[in-house]
Design an enzyme around this catalytic site. Structure first.
Site, PDB file in Angstrom:
ATOM      1  N   GLN A   1      -9.243  13.526  -0.009  1.00 50.67           N
ATOM      2  CA  GLN A   1      -8.491  14.406  -0.885  1.00 50.67           C
ATOM      3  C   GLN A   1      -8.924  15.858  -0.681  1.00 50.67           C
ATOM      4  O   GLN A   1     -10.014  16.119  -0.158  1.00 50.67           O
ATOM      5  CB  GLN A   1      -8.723  14.017  -2.346  1.00 50.67           C
ATOM      6  CG  GLN A   1      -8.334  12.585  -2.673  1.00 50.67           C
ATOM      7  CD  GLN A   1      -8.288  12.327  -4.179  1.00 50.67           C
ATOM      8  OE1 GLN A   1      -7.726  13.119  -4.933  1.00 50.67           O
ATOM      9  NE2 GLN A   1      -8.875  11.233  -4.615  1.00 50.67           N
TER      10      GLN A   1
ATOM     11  N   HIS B   1      -6.996   2.021   2.097  1.00 49.54           N
ATOM     12  CA  HIS B   1      -6.379   2.727   3.228  1.00 49.54           C
ATOM     13  C   HIS B   1      -7.153   4.032   3.456  1.00 49.54           C
ATOM     14  O   HIS B   1      -7.360   4.801   2.519  1.00 49.54           O
ATOM     15  CB  HIS B   1      -4.900   3.012   2.932  1.00 49.54           C
ATOM     16  CG  HIS B   1      -4.141   3.375   4.171  1.00 49.54           C
ATOM     17  ND1 HIS B   1      -3.128   2.596   4.683  1.00 49.54           N
ATOM     18  CD2 HIS B   1      -4.279   4.418   5.035  1.00 49.54           C
ATOM     19  CE1 HIS B   1      -2.664   3.153   5.795  1.00 49.54           C
ATOM     20  NE2 HIS B   1      -3.351   4.263   6.027  1.00 49.54           N
TER      21      HIS B   1
ATOM     22  N   HIS C   1      -8.401   7.459   3.573  1.00 48.85           N
ATOM     23  CA  HIS C   1      -7.842   8.747   3.148  1.00 48.85           C
ATOM     24  C   HIS C   1      -8.890   9.570   2.420  1.00 48.85           C
ATOM     25  O   HIS C   1      -9.901   9.040   1.950  1.00 48.85           O
ATOM     26  CB  HIS C   1      -6.640   8.528   2.223  1.00 48.85           C
ATOM     27  CG  HIS C   1      -7.006   8.019   0.854  1.00 48.85           C
ATOM     28  ND1 HIS C   1      -7.416   6.728   0.611  1.00 48.85           N
ATOM     29  CD2 HIS C   1      -7.049   8.642  -0.350  1.00 48.85           C
ATOM     30  CE1 HIS C   1      -7.676   6.567  -0.675  1.00 48.85           C
ATOM     31  NE2 HIS C   1      -7.468   7.718  -1.290  1.00 48.85           N
TER      32      HIS C   1
ATOM     33  N   CYS D   1       0.836  -1.210   0.000  1.00 51.28           N
ATOM     34  CA  CYS D   1       0.000   0.000   0.000  1.00 51.28           C
ATOM     35  C   CYS D   1       0.865   1.252   0.000  1.00 51.28           C
ATOM     36  O   CYS D   1       1.726   1.423   0.857  1.00 51.28           O
ATOM     37  CB  CYS D   1      -0.907  -0.018   1.227  1.00 51.28           C
ATOM     38  SG  CYS D   1      -1.727   1.557   1.514  1.00 51.28           S
TER      39      CYS D   1
ATOM     40  N   CYS E   1       0.465   3.332   3.426  1.00 51.52           N
ATOM     41  CA  CYS E   1       0.858   2.825   4.741  1.00 51.52           C
ATOM     42  C   CYS E   1       2.180   3.483   5.194  1.00 51.52           C
ATOM     43  O   CYS E   1       3.008   3.872   4.363  1.00 51.52           O
ATOM     44  CB  CYS E   1       1.020   1.296   4.700  1.00 51.52           C
ATOM     45  SG  CYS E   1      -0.538   0.401   4.975  1.00 51.52           S
TER      46      CYS E   1
ATOM     47  N   ASN F   1     -13.588   9.705  -1.332  1.00 53.47           N
ATOM     48  CA  ASN F   1     -14.202   8.608  -2.075  1.00 53.47           C
ATOM     49  C   ASN F   1     -13.954   7.357  -1.269  1.00 53.47           C
ATOM     50  O   ASN F   1     -12.802   7.016  -1.031  1.00 53.47           O
ATOM     51  CB  ASN F   1     -13.531   8.399  -3.435  1.00 53.47           C
ATOM     52  CG  ASN F   1     -13.910   9.447  -4.433  1.00 53.47           C
ATOM     53  OD1 ASN F   1     -15.027   9.936  -4.427  1.00 53.47           O
ATOM     54  ND2 ASN F   1     -12.980   9.785  -5.306  1.00 53.47           N
TER      55      ASN F   1
ATOM     56  N   SER G   1      -9.258   3.796  -5.248  1.00 55.08           N
ATOM     57  CA  SER G   1      -8.327   2.768  -5.694  1.00 55.08           C
ATOM     58  C   SER G   1      -7.507   2.188  -4.546  1.00 55.08           C
ATOM     59  O   SER G   1      -6.663   1.331  -4.759  1.00 55.08           O
ATOM     60  CB  SER G   1      -7.408   3.332  -6.786  1.00 55.08           C
ATOM     61  OG  SER G   1      -6.859   4.560  -6.394  1.00 55.08           O
TER      62      SER G   1
ATOM     63  N   HIS H   1      -4.201   0.435   7.987  1.00 52.21           N
ATOM     64  CA  HIS H   1      -4.704   0.172   6.636  1.00 52.21           C
ATOM     65  C   HIS H   1      -6.159  -0.310   6.643  1.00 52.21           C
ATOM     66  O   HIS H   1      -6.892  -0.099   5.671  1.00 52.21           O
ATOM     67  CB  HIS H   1      -3.808  -0.900   5.998  1.00 52.21           C
ATOM     68  CG  HIS H   1      -4.119  -1.218   4.575  1.00 52.21           C
ATOM     69  ND1 HIS H   1      -3.737  -0.396   3.532  1.00 52.21           N
ATOM     70  CD2 HIS H   1      -4.759  -2.279   4.010  1.00 52.21           C
ATOM     71  CE1 HIS H   1      -4.141  -0.938   2.381  1.00 52.21           C
ATOM     72  NE2 HIS H   1      -4.756  -2.077   2.642  1.00 52.21           N
TER      73      HIS H   1
HETATM   74  O1  LIG Z   1      -7.833  10.297  -7.233  1.00 55.99           O
HETATM   75  P1  LIG Z   1      -8.343   8.881  -7.169  1.00 55.99           P
HETATM   76  O2  LIG Z   1      -8.968   8.538  -5.846  1.00 55.99           O
HETATM   77  O3  LIG Z   1      -7.342   7.856  -7.630  1.00 55.99           O
HETATM   78  O4  LIG Z   1      -9.492   8.841  -8.266  1.00 55.99           O
HETATM   79  C1  LIG Z   1     -10.857   8.919  -7.983  1.00 55.99           C
HETATM   80  O5  LIG Z   1     -11.243  10.205  -7.543  1.00 55.99           O
HETATM   81  C2  LIG Z   1     -11.118  11.267  -8.486  1.00 55.99           C
HETATM   82  C3  LIG Z   1     -11.638  12.527  -7.849  1.00 55.99           C
HETATM   83  O6  LIG Z   1     -12.929  12.393  -7.346  1.00 55.99           O
HETATM   84  C4  LIG Z   1     -11.871  10.938  -9.785  1.00 55.99           C
HETATM   85  O7  LIG Z   1     -11.625  11.938 -10.744  1.00 55.99           O
HETATM   86  C5  LIG Z   1     -11.414   9.587 -10.336  1.00 55.99           C
HETATM   87  O8  LIG Z   1     -12.171   9.257 -11.479  1.00 55.99           O
HETATM   88  C6  LIG Z   1     -11.607   8.539  -9.248  1.00 55.99           C
HETATM   89  O9  LIG Z   1     -11.190   7.277  -9.708  1.00 55.99           O
END
Ligand SMILES: O=P(O)(O)O[C@H]1O[C@H](CO)[C@@H](O)[C@H](O)[C@H]1O
Ligand SMILES: O=P(O)(O)O[C@H]1O[C@H](CO)[C@@H](O)[C@H](O)[C@H]1O
Lengths: 377, 377
Positions: free
Chosen positions: A171, A167, A169, A52, A55, A156, A164, A116
């Site tokens: 943004q 873990h 997190h 990861c 991590c 997300n 993806s 994680h």
């Molecule tokens: O940045 P990540 O988590 O890899 O990517 C994810 O979030 C982003 C922001 O919401 C999106 O644009 C991506 O399509 C999604 O896969």
């Protein structure tokens, strides 16, 4: 004559934040589902995963190595969607219908915890408070950069929502422009603040003007709880399924006792109660279908703080028009494996939902606040 | 100083139909994908599936049995999202922010072909013409019902897009109200028609006024094809990746030689060329990643026809403001198994795309119009 029953008769509800409708078709829940089902969530994740990139101590995609952090950790996204200046100006539009706007900014990743295998729903309230403190720090830091007009904090969660890495997190994307959706929310909130709203006992925005979300939250908290849309509340915050919810178990989380423009404006008590309600909402979510409940979450608030201290008290500062709120957009509809697809009619015409917001709120109210993985026996 | 390069520098493009922006971050395509991948499409579907409720002669969920139809077949959805009247009026709003609008209408399912294993991409052009004829019939029939204000024709294709049955079919939802998205497109098209647009050689809308989409299509068809957004065109229609595309390989399909308000206004030649270009676009889509390409498709046009013949020539009828166009919203981004997730920032702030519309158009232009399953050797 038949009387209208919101849980039987299709109808449309207006979202005053976006000025768009949602089509409510509650009888559609009877429809058998023969379509795609979601794969089961990875359970039994290790506490530490050597593969990861989030991590502690591991290498990231960009090559850097993470510190052996103990609580939260923040770093710049190795694949940022917006980049720092210089950002060259686009050429003039080849046709007035083909316009380009330059944009720049920065993207941060905030790791919630070294473990994680945990999520907001399984972190302690003090751990969640540390995340809130990081959100405040990055909002203040990015939002006072000269060229930043908007800071979007979001999470997300779950592979189903394009995340993806399990873990824990979130943004933070900071931009030189206000994006379309919060821009339209702000326009509608400003318009509302200029209308004549009779006193209801709800808190008021700056200059004593009406605040759409203070007004709305106040109404919901006061409404009959049996039939209502409130999921849970504490001293400062209420979590509710909004009247105009699109996603099956959509939740809006906001302060209801006073007008709060942003997370930077929270009192220490409001910060603690924020952590408390975040924990409660995410635990209920996981308990709904006994799974790690996927969602996108976003914080909407005052786009950025004033670039320099103008010395105005909050309630005199006209730019404090926004009222802090979080949106949770979770896709699951019937079980851990059957989601709602917002496709076809929804993409081409208007969002459509299959159960009423009141039914969704009742389901979430019935959920325990003890996480299903933490129960004895 | 650096010069602006749309395939390197993040920027925002305005969608004049919705008045919303899309954030273009082309460098993001370099990001490794570690997230969810899509299961492979079921290939080798049988020509007839005894379990399929859309195959000829089979029983449907509602209990009825399908005819042994030879071409297309239309029936009312057994789990319709809107129902016929009577629709009781909702009670007065408990608060001005909590408004309910009654809505009624009907939902039809249109089976495209008796063969369970085919799709638009694999049907003959005459078979597609029969589908277009059915769309015209249902649009005229539903759209002239007294209480119907809007007819939405759409197709969800692929399990990834929430389609629960691979048997080729689309849907038609007819409502007593104009939904939010086409409503906003119509508002922006009307506004445009009232602005002062210098003559460009593009066709004009009713009363000689400018038509946003005639103007746009005319510009794109005339632009340099190497760098352009046009995927394919024929005598009447152009398929292009719009300047403001959100989905990776989004396509807009529209007539470019004259102003056409709806499918009911098509000449016999335009109907045939419509079938031709539908076949070409869907074949290119399947060939892009050698799979049955998932998408949501919707037809936007004049909401309904006049309830009675007002005897006005088309170009004098102010209500002919809409220009017929189809949107294709396909989720795949990099391969048959890696899709774009419109989540997080996209749900909370603004759509974001990873490759430029010009790059997407070039990729689709490079695809063959012979379906990969029909190639020799
Ligand atoms: O940045 P990540 O988590 O890899 O990517 C994810 O979030 C982003 C922001 O919401 C999106 O644009 C991506 O399509 C999604 O896969
Ligand atoms: O009616 P279907 O194809 O079973 O259902 C699909 O299309 C509908 C209309 O776009 C959506 O509301 C559903 O979420 C989707 O699963």
């Amino acid at each position: 004559t038949i009387t209208f029953d919101p849980s039987t008769h299709p109808h449309r509800r207006l979202n005053p934040l976006t000025n768009e409708y949602v089509l409510v078709s509650p009888h559609r829940t009877k429809r058998p589902w023969l379509g795609q089902t979601e794969p089961p969530q990875a359970s039994n994740l290790p506490e530490y995963d050597p593969q990861c990139y989030l991590c502690p101590g591991n290498a990231r995609a960009g090559g850097q190595r993470n510190e052996t952090y103990n609580n939260t950790m923040i770093f710049e996204n190795d694949f940022a969607a917006v980049l720092p200046p210089p950002c060259p100006a686009p050429p003039p539009a080849p046709h007035p219908l083909l316009t380009t706007e330059p944009v720049h900014g920065g993207c941060d990743v905030l790791i919630f915890h070294p473990r994680h295998d945990l999520t907001l729903a399984r972190l302690s309230v003090p751990d969640i408070e540390r995340i809130i403190e990081e959100w405040r720090t990055v909002y203040k830091k990015r939002g006072t950069q000269e060229d930043i007009a908007y800071v979007q904090i979001f999470e997300n969660k779950g592979a189903m929502m394009g995340c993806s890495n399990p873990h824990p997190h979130g943004q933070v994307w900071s931009l030189s422009a206000i994006p379309s959706l919060p821009g339209s929310e702000l326009t509608n909130m400003r318009r509302y603040s200029l209308t004549d709203v009779p006193p209801s006992g709800a808190p008021r925005g700056p200059l004593g003007r009406p605040c759409m979300l203070c007004e709305y939250a106040h109404f919901e908290v006061g409404a009959s709880s049996e039939q209502g849309r409130v999921v849970v509340k504490n001293d400062d915050w209420v979590a509710l399924v909004p009247w105009w919810a699109i996603w099956p178990f959509e939740v809006m989380l906001l302060p209801y006792k006073r007008h709060v423009p942003s997370i930077a404006h929270l009192t220490p008590a409001e910060k603690s109660s924020f952590a408390d309600i975040l924990s409660k909402v995410t635990k209920r979510y996981d308990n709904l279908f006994s799974c790690s409940f996927a969602y996108s979450m976003g914080i909407h608030q005052r786009p950025v703080l004033p670039k320099e201290d103008v010395g105005l008290p909050d309630d005199q500062d006209e730019d404090n028009i926004a009222h802090l709120h979080l949106h949770f957009s979770p896709p699951l509809l019937r079980s851990a494996s059957v989601r709602k697809f917002l496709v076809g009619f929804e993409l081409m015409a208007e969002p459509q939902r299959d159960l009423t917001p009141e039914q969704a709120a009742a389901r979430l109210r019935a959920c325990s606040e003890v996480h299903y993985l933490d129960r004895d026996g």
